[in-house]
Scaffold this active site. Sequence first.
Site, PDB file in Angstrom:
ATOM      1  N   ARG A 181      35.068 -26.944 -25.506  1.00  0.00           N
ATOM      2  CA  ARG A 181      33.675 -27.224 -26.120  1.00  0.00           C
ATOM      3  C   ARG A 181      32.959 -26.235 -25.379  1.00  0.00           C
ATOM      4  O   ARG A 181      32.980 -26.051 -24.046  1.00  0.00           O
ATOM      5  CB  ARG A 181      33.334 -28.606 -26.107  1.00  0.00           C
ATOM      6  CG  ARG A 181      33.507 -29.377 -24.940  1.00  0.00           C
ATOM      7  CD  ARG A 181      32.718 -30.924 -25.073  1.00  0.00           C
ATOM      8  NE  ARG A 181      33.583 -31.697 -25.469  1.00  0.00           N
ATOM      9  CZ  ARG A 181      34.330 -32.485 -24.763  1.00  0.00           C
ATOM     10  NH1 ARG A 181      34.052 -32.394 -23.255  1.00  0.00           N
ATOM     11  NH2 ARG A 181      34.892 -33.625 -24.947  1.00  0.00           N
ATOM     12  N   ARG A 256      61.070 -35.993 -22.436  1.00  0.00           N
ATOM     13  CA  ARG A 256      60.694 -35.655 -21.100  1.00  0.00           C
ATOM     14  C   ARG A 256      60.401 -36.652 -20.363  1.00  0.00           C
ATOM     15  O   ARG A 256      59.899 -37.826 -21.148  1.00  0.00           O
ATOM     16  CB  ARG A 256      59.576 -34.633 -21.173  1.00  0.00           C
ATOM     17  CG  ARG A 256      59.007 -33.958 -19.774  1.00  0.00           C
ATOM     18  CD  ARG A 256      60.235 -32.915 -19.571  1.00  0.00           C
ATOM     19  NE  ARG A 256      59.862 -32.245 -18.466  1.00  0.00           N
ATOM     20  CZ  ARG A 256      60.718 -31.628 -17.456  1.00  0.00           C
ATOM     21  NH1 ARG A 256      62.017 -31.815 -17.726  1.00  0.00           N
ATOM     22  NH2 ARG A 256      60.321 -31.189 -16.376  1.00  0.00           N
ATOM     23  N   ARG A 287      49.965 -34.304 -11.669  1.00  0.00           N
ATOM     24  CA  ARG A 287      48.529 -35.152 -11.609  1.00  0.00           C
ATOM     25  C   ARG A 287      48.699 -36.236 -10.519  1.00  0.00           C
ATOM     26  O   ARG A 287      49.674 -36.987 -10.343  1.00  0.00           O
ATOM     27  CB  ARG A 287      47.932 -35.550 -12.964  1.00  0.00           C
ATOM     28  CG  ARG A 287      48.859 -36.428 -13.988  1.00  0.00           C
ATOM     29  CD  ARG A 287      48.158 -36.384 -15.015  1.00  0.00           C
ATOM     30  NE  ARG A 287      49.172 -36.875 -15.975  1.00  0.00           N
ATOM     31  CZ  ARG A 287      49.039 -37.000 -17.421  1.00  0.00           C
ATOM     32  NH1 ARG A 287      48.321 -36.689 -17.782  1.00  0.00           N
ATOM     33  NH2 ARG A 287      50.030 -37.356 -18.098  1.00  0.00           N
ATOM     34  N   GLU A 308      52.312 -38.264 -10.283  1.00  0.00           N
ATOM     35  CA  GLU A 308      53.440 -38.267 -11.159  1.00  0.00           C
ATOM     36  C   GLU A 308      53.932 -36.919 -11.274  1.00  0.00           C
ATOM     37  O   GLU A 308      53.597 -35.770 -11.527  1.00  0.00           O
ATOM     38  CB  GLU A 308      52.250 -38.136 -12.207  1.00  0.00           C
ATOM     39  CG  GLU A 308      52.871 -38.219 -13.719  1.00  0.00           C
ATOM     40  CD  GLU A 308      52.185 -38.583 -15.088  1.00  0.00           C
ATOM     41  OE1 GLU A 308      51.162 -39.074 -14.953  1.00  0.00           O
ATOM     42  OE2 GLU A 308      52.323 -38.100 -16.178  1.00  0.00           O
ATOM     43  N   TYR A 356      54.624 -38.268 -30.441  1.00  0.00           N
ATOM     44  CA  TYR A 356      53.723 -38.175 -29.184  1.00  0.00           C
ATOM     45  C   TYR A 356      52.549 -38.983 -29.668  1.00  0.00           C
ATOM     46  O   TYR A 356      51.380 -38.183 -29.816  1.00  0.00           O
ATOM     47  CB  TYR A 356      53.323 -36.748 -29.041  1.00  0.00           C
ATOM     48  CG  TYR A 356      52.677 -36.484 -27.667  1.00  0.00           C
ATOM     49  CD1 TYR A 356      52.230 -37.365 -26.804  1.00  0.00           C
ATOM     50  CD2 TYR A 356      52.551 -35.168 -27.171  1.00  0.00           C
ATOM     51  CE1 TYR A 356      51.723 -36.968 -25.705  1.00  0.00           C
ATOM     52  CE2 TYR A 356      51.996 -34.537 -26.096  1.00  0.00           C
ATOM     53  CZ  TYR A 356      51.566 -35.732 -25.440  1.00  0.00           C
ATOM     54  OH  TYR A 356      50.850 -35.207 -24.372  1.00  0.00           O
ATOM     55  N   ASP A 358      49.296 -41.535 -29.263  1.00  0.00           N
ATOM     56  CA  ASP A 358      48.472 -41.968 -28.233  1.00  0.00           C
ATOM     57  C   ASP A 358      48.405 -43.546 -28.657  1.00  0.00           C
ATOM     58  O   ASP A 358      48.915 -43.883 -29.584  1.00  0.00           O
ATOM     59  CB  ASP A 358      47.025 -41.521 -28.321  1.00  0.00           C
ATOM     60  CG  ASP A 358      46.928 -40.214 -27.927  1.00  0.00           C
ATOM     61  OD1 ASP A 358      47.616 -40.006 -26.687  1.00  0.00           O
ATOM     62  OD2 ASP A 358      45.983 -39.432 -28.264  1.00  0.00           O
TER      63      ASP A 358
END
Length: 375
Positions: A181, A256, A287, A308, A356, A358
Amino acid sequence: MKFNTKNYDYLIVGAGPYGSIFAHEAAKHGKRSLIIEKRSHIGGNMYTHKEHGINVHDFGAHIFHTDNKEVWDYVNQFTEFNGYINQVVANYKGELYNLPFNMNTFYQMWGVKTPEEAAAKIADQKAAAGISGIPKNLEEQAISLIGTDIYSKLIKGYTEKQWGRKASELPSFIIRRLPVRYTFDNNYFNHRYQGVPVDGYTVIFDKMLNSELIDVQTNIDFFANKEEYLTEFPKVIYTGMIDAFFDYQFGELEYRSVRFESETFESDNKQGNAVINYTDAETPYTRVMEWRHFDKKADKGKTIITKEYPQNWDRTKEAYYPVNDKRNSDLFKKYRKLADKQEKVLFGGRLGNYQYYDMDQVFNAALKAVAKEFS
Ligand code: UDP
């Protein structure tokens, strides 16, 4: 041995969001469910526990975000959300950048101060890289959206360690998860509703499953007695891996995996942000989460940090991310065809649909399935 001891209407395999929502809604219709879960807890990867007064997400950072008002209202029946807005910082070899890709990032990377200057910089880099037409993979998609500098510092290293393969061999949709953005706005998501439950996610499942019509058995492996379960129950909601259900007969779908390492410190603030991404190729983790920053009300005195680490998946590890490249998508279609022929079995959730997803997408899919079941 008998399994359908109470004349259950449904056997639900997996106590994650899909299975738990199904059981909850079925109970509203007077239907009785037995949920079997191979892990020792409910909630799937949304599971959280409280430690030193801090809600820790055992399976990685979960921030609920959605544009779907029905889903938002639905989940809000079970918990209050804390208003958390995810704002991720990237660390590339000691240089810090705001994510997702926005005017702050562009300023930090190039010193540009206006949207026009940023757009011109990106257009130049895209042209110099010779990218035009429809991007064929994640690398082309990334360069076409934000140019080569950001691609090489913030995307390539992170993506290749996260997925264990070249960015040029990954589908482009993965990078389109992140907003680009031209405003100074560090919100990681574009969705209207966002937050983390004030008391963690597990309470949502405690409440959903708190019914006389729902029984939950943890540490139970569906595959130990698959045939008996399928014979004895009138209907099965299966939220495990679709290829495992069919005994991997066409071969394994790839996933994964990730693993987590946590440490506790005598501090109120170790890294200054909930999530810091390490976007170089060499740092072995992707992360680092500092859980107290997801919740301003966390107790003071200690802090818990979790790193992670991405890792290859094999059958001994948890499957986290489906790898939706062409080979796996084609293979999934073959399993999907078999699944469609299973009249008694409904396949749902991230692993059952090899998507995948959410969290809000799983909620939505479960609510749709329930609406169809009880229409
Ligand atoms: N990504 C990246 N750099 C980052 C964060 C994300 O290149 O600092 C890419 C990476 O390919 C990742 C994808 O964007 O797999 C989606 O990121 P998201 O944060 O949505 O992943 P999730 O939280 O689902 O693991």
